[in-house]
Design a protein around this motif. Structure first.
Motif, PDB file in Angstrom:
ATOM      1  N   HIS A  57      19.203  56.655  14.304  1.00  0.00           N
ATOM      2  CA  HIS A  57      20.282  56.613  13.656  1.00  0.00           C
ATOM      3  C   HIS A  57      21.426  55.897  14.655  1.00  0.00           C
ATOM      4  O   HIS A  57      21.510  56.605  15.508  1.00  0.00           O
ATOM      5  N   PRO A  58      22.256  54.938  14.311  1.00  0.00           N
ATOM      6  CA  PRO A  58      23.042  54.355  15.170  1.00  0.00           C
ATOM      7  C   PRO A  58      24.152  55.418  15.674  1.00  0.00           C
ATOM      8  O   PRO A  58      24.704  55.231  16.939  1.00  0.00           O
ATOM      9  N   LYS A  59      24.108  56.600  14.996  1.00  0.00           N
ATOM     10  CA  LYS A  59      25.341  57.725  15.561  1.00  0.00           C
ATOM     11  C   LYS A  59      24.758  58.179  16.842  1.00  0.00           C
ATOM     12  O   LYS A  59      25.582  58.550  17.536  1.00  0.00           O
ATOM     13  N   SER A  60      23.524  57.690  17.098  1.00  0.00           N
ATOM     14  CA  SER A  60      22.828  58.613  18.316  1.00  0.00           C
ATOM     15  C   SER A  60      22.765  57.665  19.497  1.00  0.00           C
ATOM     16  O   SER A  60      22.328  57.879  20.456  1.00  0.00           O
ATOM     17  N   THR A  61      23.290  56.502  19.244  1.00  0.00           N
ATOM     18  CA  THR A  61      22.649  55.410  20.022  1.00  0.00           C
ATOM     19  C   THR A  61      23.923  54.625  20.883  1.00  0.00           C
ATOM     20  O   THR A  61      24.040  53.437  21.380  1.00  0.00           O
ATOM     21  N   GLY A  62      25.199  55.056  20.082  1.00  0.00           N
ATOM     22  CA  GLY A  62      26.402  54.417  20.280  1.00  0.00           C
ATOM     23  C   GLY A  62      26.524  52.938  19.426  1.00  0.00           C
ATOM     24  O   GLY A  62      27.221  51.967  19.905  1.00  0.00           O
ATOM     25  N   GLY A  63      25.976  52.952  18.210  1.00  0.00           N
ATOM     26  CA  GLY A  63      26.260  52.054  17.019  1.00  0.00           C
ATOM     27  C   GLY A  63      25.013  50.994  16.800  1.00  0.00           C
ATOM     28  O   GLY A  63      24.972  50.014  16.207  1.00  0.00           O
ATOM     29  N   SER A  80      34.037  46.341  28.259  1.00  0.00           N
ATOM     30  CA  SER A  80      35.169  45.337  28.475  1.00  0.00           C
ATOM     31  C   SER A  80      35.987  45.872  29.728  1.00  0.00           C
ATOM     32  O   SER A  80      36.167  47.100  29.657  1.00  0.00           O
ATOM     33  N   LEU A  81      36.605  44.774  30.480  1.00  0.00           N
ATOM     34  CA  LEU A  81      37.435  45.092  31.387  1.00  0.00           C
ATOM     35  C   LEU A  81      38.772  45.294  30.909  1.00  0.00           C
ATOM     36  O   LEU A  81      39.715  45.372  31.503  1.00  0.00           O
ATOM     37  N   LYS A  82      39.148  44.395  29.816  1.00  0.00           N
ATOM     38  CA  LYS A  82      40.542  44.310  29.181  1.00  0.00           C
ATOM     39  C   LYS A  82      40.622  44.192  27.786  1.00  0.00           C
ATOM     40  O   LYS A  82      39.595  43.759  27.088  1.00  0.00           O
ATOM     41  N   PRO A  83      41.725  44.338  27.180  1.00  0.00           N
ATOM     42  CA  PRO A  83      41.755  44.307  25.853  1.00  0.00           C
ATOM     43  C   PRO A  83      41.471  43.221  25.129  1.00  0.00           C
ATOM     44  O   PRO A  83      41.239  43.138  23.894  1.00  0.00           O
ATOM     45  N   ASP A  84      41.738  41.721  25.668  1.00  0.00           N
ATOM     46  CA  ASP A  84      41.400  40.630  25.025  1.00  0.00           C
ATOM     47  C   ASP A  84      40.213  39.924  25.438  1.00  0.00           C
ATOM     48  O   ASP A  84      40.069  38.688  25.159  1.00  0.00           O
ATOM     49  N   SER A  85      39.263  40.518  25.995  1.00  0.00           N
ATOM     50  CA  SER A  85      37.942  40.072  26.231  1.00  0.00           C
ATOM     51  C   SER A  85      37.052  39.785  25.079  1.00  0.00           C
ATOM     52  O   SER A  85      37.149  40.360  24.048  1.00  0.00           O
ATOM     53  N   PRO A  86      36.128  38.901  25.163  1.00  0.00           N
ATOM     54  CA  PRO A  86      35.410  38.783  23.922  1.00  0.00           C
ATOM     55  C   PRO A  86      34.318  40.088  23.617  1.00  0.00           C
ATOM     56  O   PRO A  86      34.392  40.340  22.259  1.00  0.00           O
ATOM     57  N   ILE A  87      34.185  41.132  24.296  1.00  0.00           N
ATOM     58  CA  ILE A  87      33.741  42.472  23.971  1.00  0.00           C
ATOM     59  C   ILE A  87      34.481  43.216  23.369  1.00  0.00           C
ATOM     60  O   ILE A  87      34.022  43.737  22.242  1.00  0.00           O
ATOM     61  N   SER A  88      35.873  43.091  23.829  1.00  0.00           N
ATOM     62  CA  SER A  88      36.813  44.037  23.160  1.00  0.00           C
ATOM     63  C   SER A  88      37.197  43.479  21.662  1.00  0.00           C
ATOM     64  O   SER A  88      37.384  44.085  20.776  1.00  0.00           O
ATOM     65  N   LYS A  89      37.232  42.248  21.469  1.00  0.00           N
ATOM     66  CA  LYS A  89      37.446  41.421  20.221  1.00  0.00           C
ATOM     67  C   LYS A  89      36.245  41.931  19.125  1.00  0.00           C
ATOM     68  O   LYS A  89      36.471  42.042  18.223  1.00  0.00           O
ATOM     69  N   LYS A 127      36.310  44.089  15.802  1.00  0.00           N
ATOM     70  CA  LYS A 127      35.950  43.605  14.356  1.00  0.00           C
ATOM     71  C   LYS A 127      34.565  44.117  13.677  1.00  0.00           C
ATOM     72  O   LYS A 127      34.463  44.426  12.594  1.00  0.00           O
ATOM     73  N   LYS A 128      33.843  44.419  14.567  1.00  0.00           N
ATOM     74  CA  LYS A 128      32.498  44.873  14.139  1.00  0.00           C
ATOM     75  C   LYS A 128      32.218  46.604  14.587  1.00  0.00           C
ATOM     76  O   LYS A 128      30.955  46.847  14.066  1.00  0.00           O
ATOM     77  N   GLY A 129      32.638  46.936  15.459  1.00  0.00           N
ATOM     78  CA  GLY A 129      32.209  48.237  15.913  1.00  0.00           C
ATOM     79  C   GLY A 129      31.401  47.901  17.109  1.00  0.00           C
ATOM     80  O   GLY A 129      30.827  46.812  17.476  1.00  0.00           O
ATOM     81  N   SER A 130      31.019  49.088  17.803  1.00  0.00           N
ATOM     82  CA  SER A 130      30.377  48.961  18.865  1.00  0.00           C
ATOM     83  C   SER A 130      28.639  48.587  18.431  1.00  0.00           C
ATOM     84  O   SER A 130      28.383  48.866  17.188  1.00  0.00           O
ATOM     85  N   GLY A 131      27.823  48.156  19.071  1.00  0.00           N
ATOM     86  CA  GLY A 131      26.461  47.487  18.810  1.00  0.00           C
ATOM     87  C   GLY A 131      25.947  46.503  19.226  1.00  0.00           C
ATOM     88  O   GLY A 131      26.364  45.825  20.465  1.00  0.00           O
ATOM     89  N   ILE A 132      25.019  45.945  18.787  1.00  0.00           N
ATOM     90  CA  ILE A 132      24.298  44.610  19.379  1.00  0.00           C
ATOM     91  C   ILE A 132      25.169  43.413  19.267  1.00  0.00           C
ATOM     92  O   ILE A 132      25.710  43.095  18.219  1.00  0.00           O
ATOM     93  N   HIS A 133      25.404  42.924  20.536  1.00  0.00           N
ATOM     94  CA  HIS A 133      26.518  41.564  20.605  1.00  0.00           C
ATOM     95  C   HIS A 133      25.790  40.477  20.576  1.00  0.00           C
ATOM     96  O   HIS A 133      26.315  39.500  19.980  1.00  0.00           O
TER      97      HIS A 133
END
Lengths: 134, 134
Positions: free
Chosen positions: A119-125, B59-68, B72-78
């Protein structure tokens, strides 16, 4: 547990006919197989780099996990699958560490692999699949 | 172009201290390196299965691609990164096929790789990175 490598990434697509040419003809990754996995409600169209596969996933019905994912997040990377040497042992270890698995026992997935999802809850999404080669 | 394999998957995380133990201690994937990539505004924490790496991105800062992305989508595969034999040739081919690349020339990414990103518009929603080993 012992992770042997990235087996594949799973990508939720709207329409295989429209979306597969990028992977097949632009990136030029060799087509491996196409399979319907009724238990997951998907058609999987698999491309193999020889070092990790790309599994395109098209939903067969409106209420499948892939349909729901696309409704919520849009098409894109849905999960990553790691090959393990022993999935029964991996599931046991995950439970001992209070990691939430979606099924208590492995299921049979595409290509006959024994698979389990974390589950994504256990993996950071991240939806993580573990798979043992048949 | 010639794809040599999945080099890594990139995962957007909220907090490395909280999120890295799953990959390192539960999945037991060996830590490879940690690096700040100022051009991308991230700290990358890399784990290597020996058949595809996992790159955690904080992310190192609020406006980085990872922050954005996380907003938008939550943490996860980018993104997913494929190793190519010749990135200059790959960029040329992509342009000839009207595939939208984020930069006209390769950039230098983590581990000194020559990298380019393909816009998700051209791939069915997936941010694809191509990388040539330094």
């Amino acid at each position: 547990m012992k992770i042997l490598g990235i087996e594949h990434i799973g990508i939720a697509v709207n329409d295989l006919a429209n979306d597969s040419p990028f992977w097949n003809h632009i990136l030029n990754i060799k087509h491996h197989s196409t399979e319907t996995v009724e238990s997951q409600g998907v058609t999987t169209d698999i491309y193999d780099t020889q070092k990790g596969k790309v599994e395109l996933l098209e939903s067969l019905k409106p209420d499948s996990p892939i349909s729901k994912f696309i409704d919520k997040k849009g098409s894109g990377i849905h999960h990553v699958c790691f090959e393990v040497d022993d999935i029964t042992n991996a599931i046991k270890e995950l439970k001992e560490n209070n990691i939430q698995v979606l099924t208590d026992k492995y299921l049979i997935g595409a290509e006959g692999f024994k698979v389990v999802f974390i589950h994504p809850k256990s993996t950071g999404g991240v939806l993580v699949e573990l798979a043992e080669k048949p």
